[in-house]
Design a protein around this motif. Sequence first.
Motif, short mmCIF file in Angstrom:
data_model
loop_
_atom_site.label_atom_id
_atom_site.label_comp_id
_atom_site.label_asym_id
_atom_site.label_seq_id
_atom_site.Cartn_x
_atom_site.Cartn_y
_atom_site.Cartn_z
N TRP A 46 97.79 49.01 130.20
CA TRP A 46 98.31 48.79 131.56
C TRP A 46 98.48 50.16 132.21
N HIS A 47 97.60 50.47 133.15
CA HIS A 47 97.57 51.81 133.75
C HIS A 47 98.01 51.70 135.20
N HIS A 48 99.16 52.26 135.53
CA HIS A 48 99.75 52.05 136.86
C HIS A 48 99.94 53.33 137.66
N THR A 49 99.15 54.38 137.35
CA THR A 49 99.32 55.66 138.04
C THR A 49 97.97 56.23 138.45
N LEU A 50 97.94 56.88 139.60
CA LEU A 50 96.75 57.61 140.03
C LEU A 50 96.70 58.91 139.23
N LEU B 282 95.24 44.10 138.96
CA LEU B 282 96.29 43.08 139.02
C LEU B 282 97.47 43.68 139.78
N PRO B 283 97.67 43.30 141.04
CA PRO B 283 98.77 43.88 141.84
C PRO B 283 100.13 43.70 141.17
N SER B 284 101.04 44.57 141.50
CA SER B 284 102.37 44.56 140.91
C SER B 284 103.05 43.21 141.09
N MET B 285 103.69 42.76 140.02
CA MET B 285 104.45 41.52 140.09
C MET B 285 105.80 41.79 140.75
N VAL B 286 106.32 40.77 141.39
CA VAL B 286 107.58 40.91 142.11
C VAL B 286 108.61 39.96 141.51
N ASP B 287 109.75 40.50 141.13
CA ASP B 287 110.86 39.69 140.63
C ASP B 287 111.75 39.32 141.81
N PHE B 288 111.53 38.14 142.39
CA PHE B 288 112.25 37.75 143.60
C PHE B 288 113.75 37.55 143.34
N ASP B 289 114.10 37.08 142.14
CA ASP B 289 115.52 36.90 141.82
C ASP B 289 116.24 38.24 141.85
#
Length: 259
Positions: A114-118, A171-178
């Motif tokens: 899971w690579h989330h950085t430029l 896969l765009p970032s997931m959002v924790d709405f709670d």
Amino acid sequence: MKKTRLMIVFGEFKSGGGEREAISLLNGLDNRKFEKSLVCCSVSSSPTSLVRKNVTIVDLGHHPWWFFPVSIISFYRNLLKDSPDIVVSMMGRASLMTTIAAIFMPKKPKHIIWHHTLSSQWLIFQPHRKIQQGIIKYLYPFCHRVITITQAIKKDLHQNFGINPDKIIVLPSMVDFDYIKKQAEKKLFVNISPNQSVISFVGRLVKGKKVDVLLKAFNQLSDIENNPLLIIAGSGPEEAPLKNLTRRLKIEEKVKFVG
């Protein structure tokens, strides 16, 4: 029905975006279909209060890079014991550790990075940039898939590190709405004038975020803009030094740290 065994691996579990992504994934997966575990070389921000039930948390207790061989041995033992079907590693040390340990596994799990950085930009500020570059360039090709959160990161991995784009999934970032709803209920005690220009920063207060550069730029802006306001939302080890910098720049009345 047989459950799929999923293991998420961190080098160091802090409180950043990658950690929140992992928490959202662990909390969102169906407990009836998955056995879930979180393995960390070290934990500086406890995940126990964030992760819901039915997630096994393992802290290997090894933080510095020179403990890396010990971390691999400890991690390999966990792999043998849990025998996961899928291992998701969060960049850097975790990916290196997973790639090496998986070589010796009798039953090799599917390895997803899971690579989330430029990385071409992020590595400029890293003390072990050569090691990190080598991990991406030479070890990523051995994994089953690489997940990125933007098309720009996928392009960066392909153009600057030679990773096959067919191996990369966006896969765009997931959002924790709670979580967001709970945070939105908190009151922000900052007085803002109707015509006031407001700049906001949201994130961990660590050196890699370069908030000191933001403060210096804001200092120049405050000389030409009428009564601007900078709101800094976040906490971390750099909070005290950053507050000291605002005093040295004499902009403490224009900068609000709200935690």
